[in-house]
Design a protein around this motif. Structure first.
Motif, PDB file in Angstrom:
ATOM      1  N   ALA A 186     -33.849  -8.967-123.665  1.00 31.29           N
ATOM      2  CA  ALA A 186     -34.567  -9.805-124.635  1.00 31.29           C
ATOM      3  C   ALA A 186     -34.140  -9.427-126.055  1.00 31.29           C
ATOM      4  O   ALA A 186     -33.914 -10.314-126.903  1.00 31.29           O
ATOM      5  N   TYR A 246     -37.121 -10.682-115.553  1.00 33.08           N
ATOM      6  CA  TYR A 246     -37.924 -10.695-116.782  1.00 33.08           C
ATOM      7  C   TYR A 246     -39.089 -11.678-116.639  1.00 33.08           C
ATOM      8  O   TYR A 246     -38.962 -12.708-115.972  1.00 33.08           O
ATOM      9  N   ALA A 270     -39.390 -13.970-121.800  1.00 30.89           N
ATOM     10  CA  ALA A 270     -38.005 -14.456-121.897  1.00 30.89           C
ATOM     11  C   ALA A 270     -37.941 -15.749-122.714  1.00 30.89           C
ATOM     12  O   ALA A 270     -37.139 -15.868-123.651  1.00 30.89           O
ATOM     13  N   THR A 312     -38.837 -15.299-126.347  1.00 28.93           N
ATOM     14  CA  THR A 312     -37.769 -14.586-127.061  1.00 28.93           C
ATOM     15  C   THR A 312     -36.719 -15.574-127.555  1.00 28.93           C
ATOM     16  O   THR A 312     -36.290 -15.521-128.715  1.00 28.93           O
TER      17      THR A 312
END
Lengths: 172, 434
Positions: free
Chosen positions: B100, B137, B142, B145
């Motif tokens: 990330a 993730y 995710a 991000t």
């Protein structure tokens, strides 16, 4: 009939937008060549600014109809998910009508202004390009945009009457 | 009726039209037209409708906008995002949340060659989301991000919104770019910190990856030279005095096109796709500029901006307090409007107010762009959220909305720092350009 008109309009706006982008690429090439020539022999292309202004104005106005047909003009959709398809079509119809009035007003009053400048023989500062050449893409782009919004309005009327999604304006 | 009241009613009508999905450019243009007819009569509006659509697009300085758009589109197609992602990942991927953080780093680097937030988010989404999902993730972390990382495209120069702000307020584009560089890097660090804190508290959100050895790191670094070169030439060229921003944008567009061509990423069909994408964005931005110009002509004739300036000046409030209130106003507005429209709609009122308070316009520009950028990830109409959802099958708005909270906190921290320490924005332009 509507489908035929629809797809033709899509193709026209697409090719008009590509033409506009060719003007943008030309502006890019002219500007870069001007820099290179200035670095090499201290003298660039005469009247670069006039040319770039013409190219960018053309690129901008010839792109607007395509942005209309692809629904790229920014609209806020906060409540859109909550509305029924008919109510949504009414909102879209209003948007299309207002868009048509706005673009037609630009084309109509722009034409008056362009005619006046043409009569007075107005020209660009450096190269002396007749300003009417700058007006042509503006008027053409605005007129095509008005036509596109009429088409969008018809699609929305179809949705309001039938309750079915409007015919796609996108390429099949 | 006093003309100021007509201006206020016009604003209410404008927001009403925007709320029912009328495109913002059309809503502004039509309200400006009808309001102009009410105040000045039809003949005056006929003249404005004939001249403003020409004059608002004619200035040479505006040519920088489509050229930077073109550069961004070609950069996105050149496949540079993958190389950037791999390079940053090689250095920090072995930390918890490393992927990330690598996404944020790659977004920042990609933002340095692409001036659009949406393009950055869409491009990085295609590269980073599948990778983060594959490594287990959390979807919320995710997707948020990538959405937050996308906003770095607006802040890190070259930025199309910065250019528009600079043109409209008659500030130097080069100075605006220099002023936004440190805030952009600060945003990058704070976003990484937000990821670090979240993954430290809950390691399952972003498991650590294998460490890459130094040989692997060097190999990945060799692949990012085109990005460094492009950024160096475009931005470095402006500060070295080699070219004007328009010329830099031209060079950048040609450079990005050449890179896409050299990397074999551009065939005839994709090239036409690039042109269509550029045409859509160009048409959208320029129609907003036309609509705004017509609306602004009308609003200026109502005298409303001056009335607001006089009123706020009469309150005798501290300029910092007014600045903070403006930031809060923009954060709220950002929940419902897109960044460009927000800037264009409010600038006629806010800018005279800012000038009357003696606030530096460059500093304010950075704060304004930073705050409207927050709007890109605030539900319900954060544009980046929709871009990520469109690129990621099965992702729900609730999931991504939950994920962006930590990034919003990072944004608020950054805004506070930018307001408290103007030097973060003003030091670099002073060093480079004074």
């Amino acid at each position: 009939m509507f489908n035929f008109f629809n797809s033709k309009l899509f193709y026209i706006t697409k090719y008009v937008a590509w033409l506009g982008m060719l003007f943008l690429l030309a502006a890019m090439v002219i500007t870069t060549t001007d820099i290179i020539l200035r670095k090499i022999n201290g003298e660039g292309i005469y009247g670069t600014i006039d040319l770039v202004q013409l190219m960018i104005l053309s690129a901008a106005y010839l792109s607007i109809p395509h942005a209309f047909i692809c629904r790229s003009h920014v609209a806020v959709s906060v409540f859109a998910d909550m509305l029924s398809i008919r109510i949504l079509a009414i909102c879209n119809l209003l948007a299309a009508i207002l868009g048509c009035v706005f673009m037609a007003a630009i084309a109509w009053h722009g034409f008056e202004q362009a005619s006046m400048q043409h009569r007075y023989g107005d020209i660009s500062i450096t190269l002396g390009i007749p300003l009417i050449l700058y007006w042509i893409p503006l008027l053409f782009g605005a007129a095509i945009s008005a036509l596109v919004t009429i088409n969008i309005a018809i699609g929305n009327i179809y949705t309001i009457i039938t309750g079915k999604g409007a015919l796609s304006l996108e390429e099949e | 009726m006093a003309s100021e009241w007509i201006g206020i009613i016009a604003f209410i009508c404008l927001f009403g039209l925007i709320a029912i999905r009328i495109p913002i450019a059309i809503a502004m243009g039509m309200v400006g037209m009808i309001g102009g007819i009410i105040i000045n009569g039809y003949s005056s509006v006929a003249f404005i409708m004939g001249s403003v659509p020409f004059e608002s697009i004619f200035p040479y300085s505006l040519s920088v906008i489509p050229l930077f758009i073109l550069m961004g589109v070609f950069s996105a197609r050149a496949g540079l995002s993958r190389a950037l992602y791999d390079a940053v990942h090689a250095f920090i991927g072995h930390y918890k949340g490393g992927l990330a953080m690598a996404t944020i780093g790659a977004c920042a680097a990609f933002g340095a060659i692409c001036g659009s937030s949406l393009a950055t988010a869409a491009t990085m989404c295609r590269v980073a989301m599948p990778e983060m999902r594959r490594r287990g993730y959390d979807d919320g972390l995710a997707s948020a991000t990538v959405a937050a990382g996308g906003t770095l495209g607006v802040l890190i120069p070259p930025s199309i919104i910065m250019v528009i702000y600079a043109i409209l307020t008659e500030q130097s584009i080069g100075r605006m770019f220099a002023a936004s560089l440190i805030p952009g890097l600060l945003a990058t660090v704070l976003y990484m910190l937000a990821i670090k804190i979240r993954t430290t508290r809950n390691p399952e959100l972003g498991p650590a990856d294998k460490r890459v050895n130094w040989h692997g790191r060097l190999v990945t670094m060799l692949n990012v030279w085109p990005v460094i070169l492009l950024f160096g030439v475009v931005i470095g060229g402006i500060y070295a005095g080699w070219f004007s921003p328009t010329e830099a944008a031209s060079i950048g567009a040609i450079g990005a096109f050449s890179l896409a061509l050299l990397k074999g990423k551009l065939n005839y069909k994709l090239f036409l796709g690039c042109l269509s994408e550029t045409a859509n964005t160009t048409g959208m931005i320029f129609l907003i500029l036309i609509g705004t110009s017509i609306f602004n002509y009308f609003i200026e004739t109502t005298g409303l901006p001056q009335t607001i300036v006089n009123y706020v000046g009469g309150l005798g409030w501290n300029s910092y307090l007014i600045l903070v209130l403006l930031v809060v106003f923009y954060i709220i507005l950002g929940c419902f409007m897109d960044a460009l429209s927000m800037i264009l709609l409010t600038l006629p009122f806010v800018f005279p107010l800012i000038m009357s308070l003696g606030i530096d316009p460059i500093w304010f520009g950075v704060i304004m762009v930073s705050v409207v950028e927050v709007g890109l990830i605030t539900p319900p109409v954060g544009m980046n959220l929709f871009v990520i959802m469109a690129c990621t099958p099965g992702l729900r708005l609730q999931t991504i909305s939950r994920g962006v909270i930590s990034f919003l906190l990072a944004d608020i921290t950054r805004l506070a720092l930018l307001i408290l320490f103007p030097a973060l924005s003003l030091w670099l332009p002073a060093i480079l350009m004074d």
